[in-house]
Design a protein around this motif. Structure first.
Motif, short mmCIF file in Angstrom:
data_model
loop_
_atom_site.label_atom_id
_atom_site.label_comp_id
_atom_site.label_asym_id
_atom_site.label_seq_id
_atom_site.Cartn_x
_atom_site.Cartn_y
_atom_site.Cartn_z
N PHE B 89 31.04 -121.97 -67.85
CA PHE B 89 31.07 -121.47 -66.47
C PHE B 89 30.63 -120.02 -66.44
N LYS B 90 30.04 -119.67 -65.31
CA LYS B 90 29.56 -118.29 -65.15
C LYS B 90 30.75 -117.39 -64.81
N ILE B 91 30.82 -116.24 -65.44
CA ILE B 91 31.84 -115.26 -65.08
C ILE B 91 31.19 -114.28 -64.11
N HIS B 92 31.75 -114.19 -62.91
CA HIS B 92 31.13 -113.36 -61.88
C HIS B 92 31.58 -111.91 -62.00
N GLU B 93 30.69 -111.03 -61.66
CA GLU B 93 31.02 -109.60 -61.59
C GLU B 93 31.10 -109.22 -60.11
N ALA B 94 32.06 -108.38 -59.79
CA ALA B 94 32.24 -107.99 -58.39
C ALA B 94 31.01 -107.24 -57.90
N PRO B 95 30.44 -107.63 -56.77
CA PRO B 95 29.25 -106.92 -56.26
C PRO B 95 29.65 -105.58 -55.65
N ARG B 98 28.70 -104.63 -52.04
CA ARG B 98 29.32 -105.34 -50.91
C ARG B 98 30.83 -105.14 -50.86
N LEU B 99 31.35 -104.35 -51.79
CA LEU B 99 32.79 -104.18 -51.89
C LEU B 99 33.27 -103.08 -50.95
N LYS B 100 34.14 -103.45 -50.05
CA LYS B 100 34.68 -102.46 -49.10
C LYS B 100 36.11 -102.16 -49.54
N ARG B 101 36.34 -100.93 -49.97
CA ARG B 101 37.67 -100.61 -50.50
C ARG B 101 38.51 -99.95 -49.41
N ARG B 102 39.75 -100.35 -49.34
CA ARG B 102 40.70 -99.75 -48.40
C ARG B 102 41.91 -99.27 -49.19
N ARG B 103 42.39 -98.10 -48.81
CA ARG B 103 43.52 -97.51 -49.55
C ARG B 103 44.82 -97.90 -48.87
#
Lengths: 329, 106
Positions: B89-95, B98-103
């Motif tokens: 299976f493919k191991i995905h890396e977080a894009p 497209r990652l919206k970070r909220r604190r």
């Protein structure tokens, strides 16, 4: 597939977060279990600090966090994702003036929900109050936690199976004492996680939390915690009042500047309002006696003290309350 | 393969212990003989019918076999089912784009 944005959380510890030996010990145990590859489950009555501990443990892992709150209306699709609509593409080719060519195609559009996102990219999942979701909605977690495999429905256009990322961790919380709006969890799911049962904080922790978040002196914080703890012990299941009541009392006292004393009518009134007769439900001869017992408890723990200077106390309370939420939520 | 279908013979009843219709008189015996004769005729015709059906089925199976063998000659050998190699299976890396970070403070 739609290239939607993924919203993840970065957890920060507030400056007034209290870490006593009790909290350190629970956190360390939870981290050990997670690092060994097992999901953990904080289980306890209201006000025992499950959610805050879950966030604290997740923050220690240092990875992005996905937060989910259990909901009776959840179905599996609310966890893993669903088809959210269609994508339509229309091409009108009029390159040759006399020839008009139209092409239109419609394709299904799949959107991953938070559980799939967490599994795919190795985020830490906090599933708060997971027993508020119906057990059948949580069935999808069984293969995720055991086989580390997420099975996607056939309408998903990519692969039907998704290998869970090696960094994926799950932290669950639930309240077994709650009788409203919760479901039983399937044994198969509980069997896959390590349950840490949380009781109310020890005296030292409750006093520290009360003092830190209200700005009251230690002596007053201790008196308030003693009142709440003794009042809690009057009840049958000893669930309420919780440390939240300590915070309410101490913050209101700090803001209003009244004395933590049984002689102060304002303080007595605040105690009656915050603690309330329904939190312990003690009756004698069909008559609620909670307030009578409360007066006795107040007299025992709050000897006469001089009144606080209003300005100083209020300033302390404002400082403590700024941007902070109740610890133990 | 489907389970063998059971018939009335496999249903156990108390009928063998006490036969309520047993004949005690001569006209009763005649009546029962008549019933048995009718049942025998019916069963004999059923046997004949099923034998005809079995013969038909055997003929059709022969035809199917012959036709399959004829059609297989037109299928190229390359299209025969090959074992498919399984891959991981493919191991995905977080894009990150497209990652919206909220604190969130706790």
């Amino acid at each position: 597939m739609m290239q939607e944005e993924l919203t993840v959380l970065s957890l920060d510890r507030k400056p007034d977060f209290v870490e006593t030996p009790y909290i350190e010990s629970v956190t360390q145990r939870a981290l050990d279990y997670l690092q060994a590859g097992y999901p953990i489950h904080f289980c306890g009555a209201a006000g025992t600090g499950k959610t805050t501990l879950a966030m604290h443990v997740a923050a220690q892992l240092g990875r992005q966090v996905v937060l989910l709150h259990g909901n009776d209306e959840f179905a599996s699709s609310d966890l893993i994702g669903a088809q959210s609509g269609y994508r339509s593409t229309k091409v009108i080719d009029n390159y040759i003036h006399s020839v008009l060519k139209k092409e239109e195609s419609v394709s299904k559009q799949w959107v991953d929900n938070r559980l799939t996102t967490a599994c795919k990219y190795g985020f830490t999942l906090i599933y708060d109050e997971f027993t508020r979701s119906r057990p059948e909605a949580n069935n999808v977690l069984l293969s995720i936690l055991e086989e580390r495999l997420l099975e996607l429905p056939s309408i998903h256009l990519g692969e039907s199976y998704l290998q869970v990322h090696p960094n994926f961790c799950a932290i669950f919380t639930s309240n077994p004492e709650e009788y409203a709006g919760v479901h039983k969890s399937q044994d198969a799911l509980l069997d896959r996680m390590i349950t840490i049962t949380l009781d109310h904080h020890d005296l030292e922790t409750e006093v520290a939390i009360t003092q830190t978040k209200s700005g009251l002196p230690w002596k007053h914080s201790k008196a308030i915690v003693d009142i709440v703890r003794e009042f809690r012990d009057l009840g049958v299941n000893n669930c309420r009042p919780t440390v939240r009541a300590c915070l309410m009392l101490s913050r209101i006292v700090a803001a209003s500047g009244c004395a933590v004393s049984a002689d102060d009518p304002d303080f007595k009134r605040i105690c009656r309002d915050v603690l309330g007769p329904n939190s312990v439900k003690v009756s004698h001869n069909s008559r609620a006696v909670a307030f009578e017992r409360l007066d006795e408890i107040l007299a025992k723990h709050c000897p006469s003290v001089p009144k606080l200077v209003k300005g100083e106390a209020a300033a302390g309370a404002r400082k403590a309350a700024q941007g902070s939420s109740i610890h133990g939520k | 393969m489907a389970n063998e279908r059971k018939s009335i013979r496999q249903v156990k009843t108390m009928g063998q212990l006490v036969d309520g219709r047993r004949a005690r008189t001569s006209y009763g015996a005649l009546l029962e003989l008549s019933m048995l004769e009718m049942e025998k005729t019916r069963l004999a015709s059923e046997v004949q019918r099923s034998e005809r059906r079995c013969a038909d089925i055997r003929v059709r199976l022969g035809e199917i076999e012959a036709k399959q063998n004829r059609l297989k000659q037109f299928v190229p050998a390359a299209q025969a089912e090959k074992p498919v190699e399984a891959s991981d299976f493919k191991i995905h890396e977080a894009p990150q784009d497209r990652l919206k970070r909220r604190r969130l403070s706790y």
